[in-house]
Design an enzyme around this catalytic site. Structure first.
Site, mmCIF file in Angstrom:
data_model
loop_
_atom_site.group_PDB
_atom_site.id
_atom_site.type_symbol
_atom_site.label_atom_id
_atom_site.label_comp_id
_atom_site.label_asym_id
_atom_site.label_seq_id
_atom_site.Cartn_x
_atom_site.Cartn_y
_atom_site.Cartn_z
ATOM 1 N N SER A 158 0.821 -1.210 0.000
ATOM 2 C CA SER A 158 0.000 0.000 0.000
ATOM 3 C C SER A 158 0.860 1.267 0.000
ATOM 4 O O SER A 158 0.493 2.269 -0.635
ATOM 5 C CB SER A 158 -0.953 -0.014 1.197
ATOM 6 O OG SER A 158 -0.239 -0.173 2.400
ATOM 7 N N ASP A 205 10.687 1.122 -1.759
ATOM 8 C CA ASP A 205 9.726 0.097 -1.312
ATOM 9 C C ASP A 205 9.376 0.318 0.158
ATOM 10 O O ASP A 205 10.115 0.967 0.893
ATOM 11 C CB ASP A 205 10.349 -1.303 -1.506
ATOM 12 C CG ASP A 205 9.305 -2.416 -1.479
ATOM 13 O OD1 ASP A 205 8.106 -2.124 -1.317
ATOM 14 O OD2 ASP A 205 9.697 -3.588 -1.628
ATOM 15 N N GLY A 206 8.263 -0.247 0.560
ATOM 16 C CA GLY A 206 7.830 -0.205 1.947
ATOM 17 C C GLY A 206 8.470 -1.320 2.759
ATOM 18 O O GLY A 206 9.371 -2.025 2.297
ATOM 19 N N ASP A 236 7.535 -4.068 6.454
ATOM 20 C CA ASP A 236 6.646 -4.453 7.556
ATOM 21 C C ASP A 236 7.254 -4.075 8.904
ATOM 22 O O ASP A 236 6.523 -3.773 9.852
ATOM 23 C CB ASP A 236 6.364 -5.957 7.485
ATOM 24 C CG ASP A 236 5.650 -6.308 6.193
ATOM 25 O OD1 ASP A 236 4.553 -5.771 5.969
ATOM 26 O OD2 ASP A 236 6.211 -7.066 5.384
ATOM 27 N N LYS A 274 10.250 -7.790 5.349
ATOM 28 C CA LYS A 274 9.343 -7.510 4.246
ATOM 29 C C LYS A 274 8.658 -8.807 3.817
ATOM 30 O O LYS A 274 9.045 -9.885 4.221
ATOM 31 C CB LYS A 274 10.118 -6.924 3.052
ATOM 32 C CG LYS A 274 10.685 -5.554 3.359
ATOM 33 C CD LYS A 274 11.390 -4.887 2.165
ATOM 34 C CE LYS A 274 10.668 -5.026 0.884
ATOM 35 N NZ LYS A 274 9.263 -4.558 0.918
ATOM 36 N N GLY A 275 7.634 -8.645 2.979
ATOM 37 C CA GLY A 275 6.967 -9.832 2.447
ATOM 38 C C GLY A 275 5.545 -10.021 2.930
ATOM 39 O O GLY A 275 4.910 -11.026 2.617
ATOM 40 N N GLY A 292 3.152 -8.674 1.740
ATOM 41 C CA GLY A 292 2.388 -8.787 0.494
ATOM 42 C C GLY A 292 2.867 -9.915 -0.402
ATOM 43 O O GLY A 292 2.486 -9.984 -1.573
ATOM 44 N N GLU A 346 11.240 -8.539 -4.591
ATOM 45 C CA GLU A 346 11.717 -7.309 -3.933
ATOM 46 C C GLU A 346 13.206 -7.417 -3.624
ATOM 47 O O GLU A 346 13.970 -6.460 -3.822
ATOM 48 C CB GLU A 346 10.919 -7.078 -2.643
ATOM 49 C CG GLU A 346 9.471 -6.711 -2.902
ATOM 50 C CD GLU A 346 8.593 -6.694 -1.663
ATOM 51 O OE1 GLU A 346 7.512 -6.092 -1.733
ATOM 52 O OE2 GLU A 346 8.968 -7.279 -0.630
ATOM 53 N N LYS A 379 6.019 1.064 11.794
ATOM 54 C CA LYS A 379 6.903 -0.026 11.343
ATOM 55 C C LYS A 379 8.238 -0.044 12.102
ATOM 56 O O LYS A 379 9.032 -0.964 11.933
ATOM 57 C CB LYS A 379 7.179 0.117 9.830
ATOM 58 C CG LYS A 379 5.942 0.297 8.954
ATOM 59 C CD LYS A 379 5.083 -0.926 8.927
ATOM 60 C CE LYS A 379 3.846 -0.822 8.060
ATOM 61 N NZ LYS A 379 4.053 -0.668 6.636
HETATM 62 C C1 5RP Z 1 5.240 -6.665 0.210
HETATM 63 C C2 5RP Z 1 6.053 -5.904 1.180
HETATM 64 C C3 5RP Z 1 5.544 -4.575 1.618
HETATM 65 O O1 5RP Z 1 6.519 -3.615 1.383
HETATM 66 C C4 5RP Z 1 5.232 -4.614 3.082
HETATM 67 O O2 5RP Z 1 4.337 -5.685 3.322
HETATM 68 C C5 5RP Z 1 4.617 -3.293 3.571
HETATM 69 O O3 5RP Z 1 3.354 -3.148 2.988
HETATM 70 P P1 5RP Z 1 2.448 -1.869 3.254
HETATM 71 O O4 5RP Z 1 3.129 -0.721 2.600
HETATM 72 O O5 5RP Z 1 1.133 -2.220 2.626
HETATM 73 O O6 5RP Z 1 2.337 -1.689 4.748
HETATM 74 O O7 5RP Z 1 7.090 -6.312 1.626
HETATM 75 O O8 5RP Z 1 5.758 -7.940 -0.005
#
Ligand code: 5RP
Length: 223
Positions: A34, A85-86, A88, A98-99, A101, A107, A125
């Site tokens: 997201s 990238d974002g 978790d 991460k992961g 998603g 990634e 986070k």
């Molecule tokens: C996807 C990821 C995302 O970067 C992680 O899950 C963060 O997601 P979000 O921005 O929705 O909080 O690693 O595999």
């Protein structure tokens, strides 16, 4: 500010951060999730400033294309200045989980190619010790039970993510209840298990820059 507003704030900050680095032939690495979606939406506003993008998932590729941003196969790209990238979870050393998603493998591959990895995250986070968020592990389907047993031997609590198939056709096991005090060692140990494609610890290739959204603004942390 809501979590969504914080995600938008760090995504906007990421576009401002990368814009001066981009040239007409630049390729931008783009993550998944997201927060990455917010980044893609703002990136579209400067699409004349770079050539195109490499995406870490089919979902991000579709979103980039919907904005008219060309998406390249990573194999056709010689150099990538930035990957955004974002995450978790992040610790103070910019080591990440991460992961969430399920896009962790792609990634990790795109992050490995990029000169600079910029992580964007809302303040929720930030953690002292990684592992509160269950660590995703991408696994070849036939190795699911074997990998589960080996993870138990490492003291972890593996849970099969029901109904999840990655873009690579694999499954995800989420590792619960593991306090990760030595992220590099844990990343290596889990990757040694036969049948593991990779795990969601980004410690060997941590972020270079963290843009973290807090109530009083976006803080930039560099290593
Ligand atoms: C996807 C990821 C995302 O970067 C992680 O899950 C963060 O997601 P979000 O921005 O929705 O909080 O690693 O595999």
């Amino acid at each position: 500010m809501t979590q969504d507003e914080l995600k938008k704030a760090v995504a906007r900050a990421a576009v401002d951060y990368i814009k001066p680095k981009l040239e007409s032939d630049s390729i931008v690495g783009v993550g998944t999730g997201s927060t990455a979606n917010c980044f893609i939406d703002y990136l579209a506003e400067i699409k004349g400033h770079f050539d195109g993008a490499v995406a870490s998932s089919e979902a991000s590729a579709e979103r980039l294309k919907s904005h008219g941003i060309p998406v390249y196969d990573l194999n056709s790209v010689d150099r990538m200045e930035v990957y955004v990238d974002g995450a978790d979870e992040t610790n103070a050393d910019l080591e990440l989980i991460k992961g969430g998603g399920a896009a962790l493998t792609r990634e990790k591959i795109v992050a490995a190619v990029a000169d600079e990895f910029i992580c964007i995250a809302d303040g929720s986070k930030w953690v002292e010790t990684l592992g509160g968020f269950p660590l995703p592990v991408e696994v070849i389907p036939m190795a699911r039970s074997h990998v589960g047993r080996e993870l138990v031997k490492l003291g972890a609590d593996p849970v099969y993510r029901q109904g999840c198939v990655t873009d690579n056709g694999n499954i995800i096991i989420d590792v619960h209840n593991m306090k990760i005090t030595n992220p590099k060692a844990t990343e290596t140990a889990i990757n040694q298990i036969v049948g593991v494609v990779t795990n969601g610890l980004f410690a060997e290739r941590s972020a270079d820059v963290l843009l973290i959204g807090r109530e009083d603004g976006v803080e930039t942390i560099t290593k």
